[in-house]
Scaffold this active site. Sequence first.
Site, PDB file in Angstrom:
ATOM      1  N   GLY A  72     -14.074   2.770  -3.658  1.00 43.52           N
ATOM      2  CA  GLY A  72     -13.523   3.272  -2.401  1.00 43.52           C
ATOM      3  C   GLY A  72     -13.271   4.759  -2.373  1.00 43.52           C
ATOM      4  O   GLY A  72     -13.204   5.356  -1.300  1.00 43.52           O
ATOM      5  N   GLY A  73     -13.123   5.376  -3.550  1.00 41.65           N
ATOM      6  CA  GLY A  73     -12.824   6.795  -3.559  1.00 41.65           C
ATOM      7  C   GLY A  73     -12.292   7.245  -4.904  1.00 41.65           C
ATOM      8  O   GLY A  73     -12.437   6.549  -5.912  1.00 41.65           O
ATOM      9  N   ASP A 111      -4.035  -7.224  -0.682  1.00 43.65           N
ATOM     10  CA  ASP A 111      -4.761  -6.804  -1.880  1.00 43.65           C
ATOM     11  C   ASP A 111      -3.801  -6.569  -3.044  1.00 43.65           C
ATOM     12  O   ASP A 111      -3.918  -5.591  -3.777  1.00 43.65           O
ATOM     13  CB  ASP A 111      -5.576  -5.545  -1.596  1.00 43.65           C
ATOM     14  CG  ASP A 111      -6.698  -5.336  -2.618  1.00 43.65           C
ATOM     15  OD1 ASP A 111      -7.040  -6.295  -3.322  1.00 43.65           O
ATOM     16  OD2 ASP A 111      -7.227  -4.215  -2.703  1.00 43.65           O
TER      17      ASP A 111
END
Length: 350
Positions: A84-85, A190
Site C-alpha cells: 500500500g505504501g 483490518d
Amino acid sequence: MMLNQSDPTRPANPGTPNRPSGRRRPDLTLPLPQRDPSLAVPLPLPPPTSSSAGTTPPISSSSVSSTPALSDLDRVRRIGSGSGGTVWMVRHRPTNRIYALKVIYGNHEPSVRLQICREIEILRTADNPFVVRCHAMYDHAGEIQILLEFMDGGSLENRQIRDEPFLADVARQVLAGLAYLHRRKIVHRDIKPSNLLINSRREVKIADFGVGRILAQTMDPCNSSVGTIAYMSPERINTDLNQGAYDGYAGDIWSFGLSVLEFYLGRFPFGDNLGRQGDWASLMVAICYSNPPDAPPTASREFRSFIACCLQKEPARRQTAAQLLQHPFITKSSHSHGPPSSSGSASSAV
C-alpha cells in the site's frame, strides 16, 4: 439529478411547442439504495459548491494553524513498507518533533482521492490514547501522505508474549481502542499484529483504521495481502455463512482474538504455513470450515476462556469490546510486566 420544471404561469419560449398538461407524475419515485451505516466511517457534508470536483476538501482554519507544513518535514529513515505504501520516520524542523509519515502508493481516481481525503479528515478527529493519532494529511504531487503519531517500538508483528499479565495489558489497551472506535460507529476491518503499534512507554495503539478499507475497494483482490485475509472472520470470507449477514464490530473481535492468540503462541494460530507461505484456498477453507483455534492447555483458565469469547464461529456469540474489558483475564491481571520479546524485526506495517 434535478429536472427543470416549467412554470405554468409563464408563456412558452418562442419556437417551443406547448407540452400537454398532465405529463408530470409526482407518484413516480426512484427509491434510494439502502446501506448499513454501521459498516463504514460516516462521511462529512460535501465541500462548498465553490470547490471544483475532485479537489481535496477544504480544511478548517483551526486545523490549518496546527498542521505542520510538508516542506518542514525531513525524512530520517524508512520504518516500514508494503503493497500500500511506505512509512517514514520524519522530523519537524521547527519543533524537532518526530512523526511517522505514511506515503500511499497509486494514482487513484479523483472520486477515490476525494473520499480518502474526507475520511482522513474524520480520522483526524479521533482522540483516544489507544488509537494512533492522525495529525495531518497532504495531497501533494499526486501522492497522498498522512502524518501520524510516531510509535518508537514499531508493530507487534512477529512478537511472542508468553507473559500473561503483560499480554492482558496489551489486550486491554487494544480493546479500549476498539471500544472507542465502535462507540463512534467506526469499524476497523483490518485488526492484525502489524496494525498494533507499541512505544517505549509500553503503550499499545491501533493504527491504519479507515484508509485501508477505502484502498482495498480500488485494488485488485489478487494483489491484496494474504496476511490481511488471514485475520478475516469466517462470515466475511464466506458470505454464505451467518445467513449472509456481516457484523463489522463482531468481525473486529474475531481479528483481535486471533491476534492475541498469535502473540501467546508465537505463530499464526491456524498453522505456520497457512497465512504465511500457504495458498489462499487452504487458508480460507481452514478459517471458514475448521473449528476455531483455541488456547493450549498450558495457558490459564482465564486466558482460554477469553480467547473462546472472541473466536466464536457465530458472530452473535462473540463478546463486544466493552464486554471483554470486564473479562477476568483483563480485570485480574496486574499489568506490571515487561515488553514482549521479538522473533523478528519490528516495523510499522502499511
